[in-house]
Each structure stands twice: as C-alpha cells, then as structure tokens.
Design a protein around this motif. Sequence first.
Motif, PDB file in Angstrom:
ATOM      1  N   PHE A 141       0.861  -1.186   0.000  1.00  0.00           N
ATOM      2  CA  PHE A 141       0.000   0.000   0.000  1.00  0.00           C
ATOM      3  C   PHE A 141       0.897   1.237   0.000  1.00  0.00           C
ATOM      4  CE2 PHE A 141       0.294  -1.810   4.315  1.00  0.00           C
ATOM      5  CZ  PHE A 141       0.907  -0.780   5.021  1.00  0.00           C
ATOM      6  N   ASP A 142       0.344   2.338  -0.498  1.00  0.00           N
ATOM      7  CA  ASP A 142       1.134   3.560  -0.643  1.00  0.00           C
ATOM      8  C   ASP A 142       1.141   4.425   0.606  1.00  0.00           C
ATOM      9  OD1 ASP A 142       1.816   2.916  -3.193  1.00  0.00           O
ATOM     10  OD2 ASP A 142       0.395   4.247  -4.175  1.00  0.00           O
ATOM     11  N   ASN A 143       0.005   4.489   1.293  1.00  0.00           N
ATOM     12  CA  ASN A 143      -0.056   5.403   2.424  1.00  0.00           C
ATOM     13  C   ASN A 143      -0.991   4.872   3.496  1.00  0.00           C
ATOM     14  OD1 ASN A 143      -2.873   6.705   2.123  1.00  0.00           O
ATOM     15  ND2 ASN A 143      -2.016   6.859   0.055  1.00  0.00           N
ATOM     16  N   ALA A 144      -0.844   5.456   4.672  1.00  0.00           N
ATOM     17  CA  ALA A 144      -1.713   5.126   5.799  1.00  0.00           C
ATOM     18  C   ALA A 144      -2.007   6.411   6.552  1.00  0.00           C
ATOM     19  CB  ALA A 144      -1.035   4.096   6.711  1.00  0.00           C
ATOM     20  N   ASP A 145      -3.278   6.723   6.667  1.00  0.00           N
ATOM     21  CA  ASP A 145      -3.727   7.964   7.312  1.00  0.00           C
ATOM     22  C   ASP A 145      -2.980   9.182   6.770  1.00  0.00           C
ATOM     23  OD1 ASP A 145      -5.662   6.748   8.816  1.00  0.00           O
ATOM     24  OD2 ASP A 145      -4.434   6.555  10.609  1.00  0.00           O
ATOM     25  N   GLY A 146      -2.765   9.191   5.450  1.00  0.00           N
ATOM     26  CA  GLY A 146      -2.143  10.340   4.797  1.00  0.00           C
ATOM     27  C   GLY A 146      -0.631  10.351   4.803  1.00  0.00           C
ATOM     28  N   HIS A 147       0.001   9.375   5.468  1.00  0.00           N
ATOM     29  CA  HIS A 147       1.462   9.299   5.496  1.00  0.00           C
ATOM     30  C   HIS A 147       1.941   8.311   4.433  1.00  0.00           C
ATOM     31  CE1 HIS A 147       1.694  11.467   9.324  1.00  0.00           C
ATOM     32  NE2 HIS A 147       0.664  10.736   9.720  1.00  0.00           N
ATOM     33  N   PHE A 148       2.940   8.699   3.638  1.00  0.00           N
ATOM     34  CA  PHE A 148       3.512   7.759   2.673  1.00  0.00           C
ATOM     35  C   PHE A 148       4.219   6.647   3.442  1.00  0.00           C
ATOM     36  CE2 PHE A 148       7.022   6.215   0.018  1.00  0.00           C
ATOM     37  CZ  PHE A 148       6.280   5.738  -1.046  1.00  0.00           C
ATOM     38  N   CYS A 149       3.857   5.404   3.153  1.00  0.00           N
ATOM     39  CA  CYS A 149       4.365   4.284   3.946  1.00  0.00           C
ATOM     40  C   CYS A 149       5.038   3.186   3.138  1.00  0.00           C
ATOM     41  CB  CYS A 149       3.223   3.667   4.760  1.00  0.00           C
ATOM     42  SG  CYS A 149       2.613   4.761   6.045  1.00  0.00           S
ATOM     43  N   ASN A 150       4.628   3.007   1.901  1.00  0.00           N
ATOM     44  CA  ASN A 150       5.239   2.002   1.030  1.00  0.00           C
ATOM     45  C   ASN A 150       5.272   0.607   1.649  1.00  0.00           C
ATOM     46  OD1 ASN A 150       6.252   1.294  -1.448  1.00  0.00           O
ATOM     47  ND2 ASN A 150       8.381   1.613  -0.877  1.00  0.00           N
ATOM     48  N   GLY A 151       4.139   0.180   2.199  1.00  0.00           N
ATOM     49  CA  GLY A 151       4.013  -1.207   2.625  1.00  0.00           C
ATOM     50  C   GLY A 151       4.227  -1.496   4.091  1.00  0.00           C
ATOM     51  N   LEU A 152       4.562  -0.481   4.904  1.00  0.00           N
ATOM     52  CA  LEU A 152       4.785  -0.708   6.327  1.00  0.00           C
ATOM     53  C   LEU A 152       4.346   0.529   7.103  1.00  0.00           C
ATOM     54  CD1 LEU A 152       6.008  -2.431   8.664  1.00  0.00           C
ATOM     55  CD2 LEU A 152       8.178  -1.252   8.219  1.00  0.00           C
ATOM     56  N   ALA A 153       3.480   0.320   8.105  1.00  0.00           N
ATOM     57  CA  ALA A 153       3.009   1.424   8.943  1.00  0.00           C
ATOM     58  C   ALA A 153       2.920   0.958  10.384  1.00  0.00           C
ATOM     59  CB  ALA A 153       1.645   1.911   8.457  1.00  0.00           C
ATOM     60  N   LYS A 154       3.057   1.906  11.321  1.00  0.00           N
ATOM     61  CA  LYS A 154       2.904   1.571  12.732  1.00  0.00           C
ATOM     62  C   LYS A 154       1.806   2.425  13.345  1.00  0.00           C
ATOM     63  CE  LYS A 154       6.558   4.682  14.454  1.00  0.00           C
ATOM     64  NZ  LYS A 154       7.805   4.734  15.249  1.00  0.00           N
TER      65      LYS A 154
END
Length: 202
Positions: A154-167
């Motif tokens: 995935f590209d983003n999470a909650d508006g943050h660019f993440c490129n596949g990994l988010a915390k």
Amino acid sequence: MMMQGLIKRSILAGGMAIAMSPAIAQHWAPAGVPSYMPSPYICSSDTAQDALYLGGACFLNGENRAHFLLYRYQGGVWDSIGDFENEIRTAIVYHDTLIVAGGFPSVEGQPICQIACYVNGVWQPYGEIGPGPYTGVVSRLRVVDGVLYALGIFDNADGHFCNGLAKRVGGHWENVGVLPTFNADGSAWFLDAVSYQGKLVV
C-alpha cells in the motif's frame, strides 16, 4: 503458543482441525466449521474472551460463488461476525480490540477498506490504509515490542507515505522510516515483522 502452532499446521493442510490433547500422542478431530472453506487465510485467538477466529473464502449451501466470512468460535459454538467483500488476510487482538485486515473494500456493505475493528458488535474503520498498485492489501498485522504494525502493499496510511509498512501511534498510522522498493512499479510488499537484537526486521 502450542495451540496456535498446531492450528497453523492444520490450515496449511487445507482444512481445520483441533488437537484434542496437548500430550505427545495427539488426536485430531474436525473443528466443525459451519461451511466448506478451501482456503482459510487467518486464524487468531482471544484469550480474554475465550474466542477463536477463522477467516477466508468459503462456500455456503452448495453455492458456486465464494463468500468471505469471519467466523468466531466461542462457548462451543461457531457464528459469523462479519461478511467481507473480499479476502481477510490477517487478524489480531490488540488492546482488547479485534482488528482484521486484507484486501476488502467493504464490510457488511459499509465502505470500510483494507482494515477494520470490531467494537460493541459493530465493524468500524481502523484508520485509512491504501491505495496501492493493487488498490491496497494488508497482508499481516503484527505486534512487535508492544507496537502494532501493518504490513503489505500500500502507498499510504492515514495520509502518510508508507510504502508497505506502517505503525500505530496513538489513534493513527505513521510511516516507519524510508523503505526500499523492490518491484518495477516502485512498490514494496512486506509480509511479516519481528524484533531481533533490538532491531525491527521486516
């Protein structure tokens, strides 16, 4: 821990069974899942609620089309607690809340994409993850050193660019540094995470 390992082995065999004894000589028995489920994706447990969760593609009453249901086993009974439009790939109980994720665009007809939480018997969004080259897929939810991570493509999470990994930080998702890309389209697909020698390994 032993039970989780046993369940994972049974899923890899293409079905689901329960080991009736934790002793060395184990006897397997059908788990009694209420539908034909040729490809179960996830299995998770909630010790506080004494519940077992199972999700994946299933077929009901001889139908030819697949349904993507999340089943719960509690008090000796299976019931369905969610009808997803596409596959559920991962589930976890985090801070007493059941969270599921995958590649679904809706839950119970509501536009809840990729990740959802189950609160007071109702499915709700658990932040916004995606889109990505394939509309966004969360492959794994994992708690590492007390922190919840979402991994996938995935590209983003909650508006943050993440490129596949988010915390998960507070009530939202954040990125985890600058990550390399591995695919020709500039994306990365992360599948799992673990803590090793004080470092996060994905």
